[in-house]
Design a protein around this motif. Structure first.
Motif, short mmCIF file in Angstrom:
data_model
loop_
_atom_site.label_atom_id
_atom_site.label_comp_id
_atom_site.label_asym_id
_atom_site.label_seq_id
_atom_site.Cartn_x
_atom_site.Cartn_y
_atom_site.Cartn_z
N GLU A 35 -2.26 -13.68 2.76
CA GLU A 35 -2.40 -12.77 1.62
C GLU A 35 -1.97 -11.35 1.98
OE1 GLU A 35 -6.27 -12.92 -0.07
OE2 GLU A 35 -6.30 -15.10 -0.14
N GLN A 36 -2.36 -10.89 3.15
CA GLN A 36 -1.97 -9.55 3.57
C GLN A 36 -0.46 -9.45 3.75
OE1 GLN A 36 -4.44 -11.30 4.99
NE2 GLN A 36 -6.28 -10.05 4.97
N LEU A 37 0.13 -10.48 4.36
CA LEU A 37 1.59 -10.46 4.56
C LEU A 37 2.32 -10.50 3.23
CD1 LEU A 37 1.92 -12.90 7.58
CD2 LEU A 37 2.29 -10.46 7.61
N THR A 38 1.81 -11.29 2.29
CA THR A 38 2.44 -11.37 0.98
C THR A 38 2.39 -10.04 0.26
OG1 THR A 38 1.78 -13.68 0.86
CG2 THR A 38 2.46 -12.65 -1.19
N SER A 39 1.25 -9.37 0.32
CA SER A 39 1.14 -8.07 -0.35
C SER A 39 2.04 -7.03 0.31
CB SER A 39 -0.31 -7.60 -0.37
OG SER A 39 -0.75 -7.32 0.94
N ILE A 40 2.14 -7.05 1.62
CA ILE A 40 3.02 -6.10 2.32
C ILE A 40 4.48 -6.34 1.94
CG2 ILE A 40 3.93 -5.48 4.59
CD1 ILE A 40 1.11 -5.91 5.69
N VAL A 41 4.90 -7.61 1.94
CA VAL A 41 6.29 -7.93 1.61
C VAL A 41 6.59 -7.57 0.16
CG1 VAL A 41 7.91 -9.85 1.32
CG2 VAL A 41 6.53 -9.70 3.38
N ASN A 42 5.64 -7.85 -0.75
CA ASN A 42 5.85 -7.51 -2.15
C ASN A 42 5.96 -6.00 -2.35
OD1 ASN A 42 5.95 -10.11 -3.11
ND2 ASN A 42 3.75 -10.21 -3.48
N SER A 43 5.13 -5.23 -1.66
CA SER A 43 5.21 -3.78 -1.81
C SER A 43 6.52 -3.24 -1.23
CB SER A 43 4.02 -3.11 -1.13
OG SER A 43 4.07 -3.26 0.27
N ILE A 44 6.97 -3.82 -0.14
CA ILE A 44 8.25 -3.38 0.45
C ILE A 44 9.40 -3.68 -0.51
CG2 ILE A 44 9.91 -3.88 2.29
CD1 ILE A 44 7.51 -4.22 4.17
N PHE A 45 9.41 -4.89 -1.10
CA PHE A 45 10.48 -5.23 -2.02
C PHE A 45 10.42 -4.39 -3.29
CE2 PHE A 45 11.03 -9.48 0.14
CZ PHE A 45 12.31 -9.20 0.58
N SER A 46 9.23 -4.07 -3.76
CA SER A 46 9.15 -3.23 -4.96
C SER A 46 9.66 -1.82 -4.66
CB SER A 46 7.71 -3.18 -5.48
OG SER A 46 6.86 -2.52 -4.56
N VAL A 49 13.48 -2.07 -4.62
CA VAL A 49 14.03 -2.18 -5.96
C VAL A 49 13.96 -0.86 -6.69
CG1 VAL A 49 13.67 -3.24 -8.22
CG2 VAL A 49 13.63 -4.66 -6.16
N SER A 50 12.83 -0.17 -6.58
CA SER A 50 12.69 1.11 -7.30
C SER A 50 13.62 2.17 -6.73
CB SER A 50 11.24 1.59 -7.25
OG SER A 50 10.86 1.91 -5.93
N GLN A 51 13.82 2.17 -5.43
CA GLN A 51 14.71 3.16 -4.83
C GLN A 51 16.17 2.81 -5.05
OE1 GLN A 51 13.58 3.80 -0.76
NE2 GLN A 51 11.65 4.79 -1.32
N SER A 52 16.49 1.52 -5.17
CA SER A 52 17.87 1.15 -5.43
C SER A 52 18.27 1.45 -6.86
CB SER A 52 18.10 -0.34 -5.13
OG SER A 52 17.40 -1.14 -6.05
#
Length: 55
Positions: A35-46, A49-52
């Motif tokens: 769960e922690q890894l999933t939340s970290i990866v999701n926040s990194i991808f978001s 995406v927002s910066q791109s």
């Protein structure tokens, strides 16, 4: 890639049992902290995406 194959074929004290134990530990850590890894990866991808979108 050849370095990895040579490393795995090398038998200077690293046995199959040790490699299997390392893999078991790594897999169990991933399962424990899934769960922690999933939340970290999701926040990194978001953030990516927002910066791109700003470019």
């Amino acid at each position: 890639m050849e370095h990895i194959k040579a490393f795995l074929c090398e038998e200077d004290g690293v046995g199959v049992v040790e490699i299997i134990l390392i893999l078991v530990v790594l897999i169990s850590l991933v399962l424990i902290f899934k769960e922690q890894l999933t939340s970290i990866v999701n926040s990194i991808f978001s953030k990516i995406v927002s910066q791109s979108n700003g470019v």
